[in-house]
Design an enzyme around this catalytic site. Structure first.
Site, mmCIF file in Angstrom:
data_model
loop_
_atom_site.group_PDB
_atom_site.id
_atom_site.type_symbol
_atom_site.label_atom_id
_atom_site.label_comp_id
_atom_site.label_asym_id
_atom_site.label_seq_id
_atom_site.Cartn_x
_atom_site.Cartn_y
_atom_site.Cartn_z
ATOM 1 N N ARG A 1 2.847 1.100 -17.291
ATOM 2 C CA ARG A 1 3.660 2.241 -17.724
ATOM 3 C C ARG A 1 4.798 1.875 -18.677
ATOM 4 N NH1 ARG A 1 5.138 4.737 -12.167
ATOM 5 N NH2 ARG A 1 4.292 2.774 -11.384
ATOM 6 N N THR B 1 -0.684 -6.976 -3.558
ATOM 7 C CA THR B 1 0.542 -7.704 -3.213
ATOM 8 C C THR B 1 0.308 -8.734 -2.095
ATOM 9 O OG1 THR B 1 1.095 -5.795 -1.821
ATOM 10 C CG2 THR B 1 2.190 -5.931 -3.949
#
Ligand code: UD1
Ligand code: CA
Length: 456
Positions: free
Chosen positions: A15, A79
């Site tokens: 983004r 993660t």
């Protein structure tokens, strides 16, 4: 207890819409990751690992340091997978602290309390916060006794879970041995097909462990996903810096219009007017005044120095009581002696200007050593460059240089020399004498301008 810190920095940051890895985006002139590493180092960890992936080489190069162990995560599988890459070599007895490379404002005090809590209770401890709009974040699910039970990612959450406003910041601490065991058991059967670090919570609870939460101020744990968030964090960071400056006795005319992109110190009663940008290492004495719209990088200014508006100073050392600007440009290697004055539209580079000397208007002084009490007239230029080499100009004490003079280096003006206005000085000027190069003025009596229409 020994501490290992793992910083996650492998993500792409889609983004941001940038060719540069997100963790290298600058906040106050330094990479996001560099801010995180600074906070991490304040905890004096025994091991400091950074997990890199997207743009690994450029991230490594820009934050290279002896104390950092770089771990490559070739594929970004989540993660949990990222943390796993950094666990080999981490002794089971270490406390592990997981940080994000894109959460730059977190303070070492908050991190220390997270680590302390985890170490004292030998348990998994999450840094949480509350958000009015928790969209996009993992929700903290608590049981009736208010114990943490799980973290549920937005995409995997039920309607009821989405209403929870306590969220996971992503930062957590846990004993290395336990974390390793839980991560080995984490699968990727979820909406994103990723190995979630957050899944260790439910596994810990299943093991009968308590999971603790430390709540942080949302402003401190905000992450950067896009440029609008980056701009917000920049303002927040700058506000902190302005407040620190004010607490140290500096007047800041508008804390919202000051940018400090480096280290800054100032003595009492210094003053920063609006739209001042300070970069690198800036050290100001007492009662220094920086006017509006000035840009300073790597400068040391003595007591009582005044920099008038629209001046640009880079790599400059200035003694007490000097006045600079408005519209001055001082380049690296400029040193100004006590009481010197540099006025408007003056450029100085790599030069030492002596005590009480004045260059008040429209001049270029480069590669020059100038004594005390010199007066440089308007429009004086040191011609220091022959197209290949730079040459030096030496000006003694008490020299007076008339306006519109060129000093063709290498050249030396002796103590007390006077140079007539409009001269082009190519040879040394002796002390105490008037030297000038000037075509004698003449008047042509009876000369008349040509007129239109052919008549004289
Ligand atoms: C994560 C948490 C979420 C939390 C949110 C806070 C999980 C599954 N979710 O979600 O609960 O509310 O952070 O911002 O952990 N990274 C890697 N390698 C990977 C994936 C990510 O290094 O394979 C790094 C990213 O660069 C980033 C951090 O880990 O710095 C977080 O990754 P991100 O994809 O932003 O996690 P979220 O989905 O936002
Ligand atoms: Ca994120």
């Amino acid at each position: 207890m020994a501490l290992g810190i793992i910083v996650l920095a492998a993500g792409k940051g889609t983004r941001m819409r940038s060719g540069r890895p997100k963790v290298l985006a600058p906040l106050a002139g330094r990479a996001l990751l560099a801010h995180v590493l600074t906070a991490a180092r304040e905890l004096s960890p025994d091991l400091l690992s950074v997990v890199i992936g997207h743009g690994a080489e450029s991230v490594r190069q820009s934050c290279e340091a002896e104390d950092v162990r770089w771990v490559e995560q070739r594929e970004q599988l989540g993660t949990g997978h990222a943390v796993q890459q950094a666990l080999p070599g981490m002794p089971d007895t270490h406390s592990v602290l997981v940080l994000y490379g894109d959460v730059p404002l977190v303070t070492s005090a908050t991190l220390q309390s997270l680590v302390d809590r985890s170490a004292s209770e030998s348990c998994l401890t999450l840094l949480t916060t509350r958000m009015d709009n928790p969209a996009g974040y993992g929700r903290i699910v608590r049981n009736q006794g208010n114990g943490i039970e799980a973290i549920v990612e937005e995409r995997d959450a039920s309607e009821a879970q989405r209403a929870i406003t306590e969220i996971n910041t992503g930062l957590m601490a846990a004993p290395a041995g336990k974390l390793r065991r839980w991560l080995d058991a984490v699968g990727n059967n979820n909406a994103q097909g990723e190995y979630y670090l957050t899944d260790v919570v439910a596994l810990a609870v299943a093991d009968g462990e308590t999971v603790a939460g430390v709540e942080a101020d949302p402003a401190e744990v905000a992450g950067v996903n896009d440029r609008a968030q980056l701009a917000r964090l920049e303002r927040r960071y700058q506000r902190r810096q302005a407040e620190a400056a004010m607490a140290a006795g500096v007047t800041v005319l508008d804390p919202a219009r000051l940018d400090i992109r480096g280290s800054f110190s100032a003595g009492e009663d210094s003053e920063l007017d609006v739209n001042v940008v300070l970069e690198g290492d800036i050290r100001l004495g007492k009662r220094v005044r920086i006017g509006a719209h000035c840009h300073l990088r790597d400068c040391e200014l003595g007591d009582g120095v005044q920099v008038l508006p629209f001046s640009h100073l880079d790599g400059v050392k200035v003694a007490a009581g000097v006045s600079i600007g408005p519209y001055a440009r001082l380049r690296p290697g400029t040193e100004l002696g006590e009481g010197a004055r540099v006025g408007n539209f003056v450029e100085i580079k790599n030069s030492r200007i002596g005590v009480d000397s004045k260059i008040n208007h429209l001049s270029y002084i480069g590669d020059t050593t100038m004594g005390a009490n010199v007066n440089i007239g308007a429009g004086t230029i040191t011609c220091n460059y022959d197209g290949v080499n730079k040459h030096h100009t030496t000006i003694g004490d008490d020299v007076f240089v008339g306006s519109d003079t060129q000093l063709v280096a290498p050249v030396e003006l002796g103590d007390g020399a006077t140079i007539g206005a409009g001269s082009t000085i190519t040879r040394n000027a002796p002390p105490e004498q008037l030297t000038l190069t000037r075509v004698r003025q003449q008047t042509l009596r009876g000369w008349r301008r040509p007129r239109k229409g052919g008549q004289n």
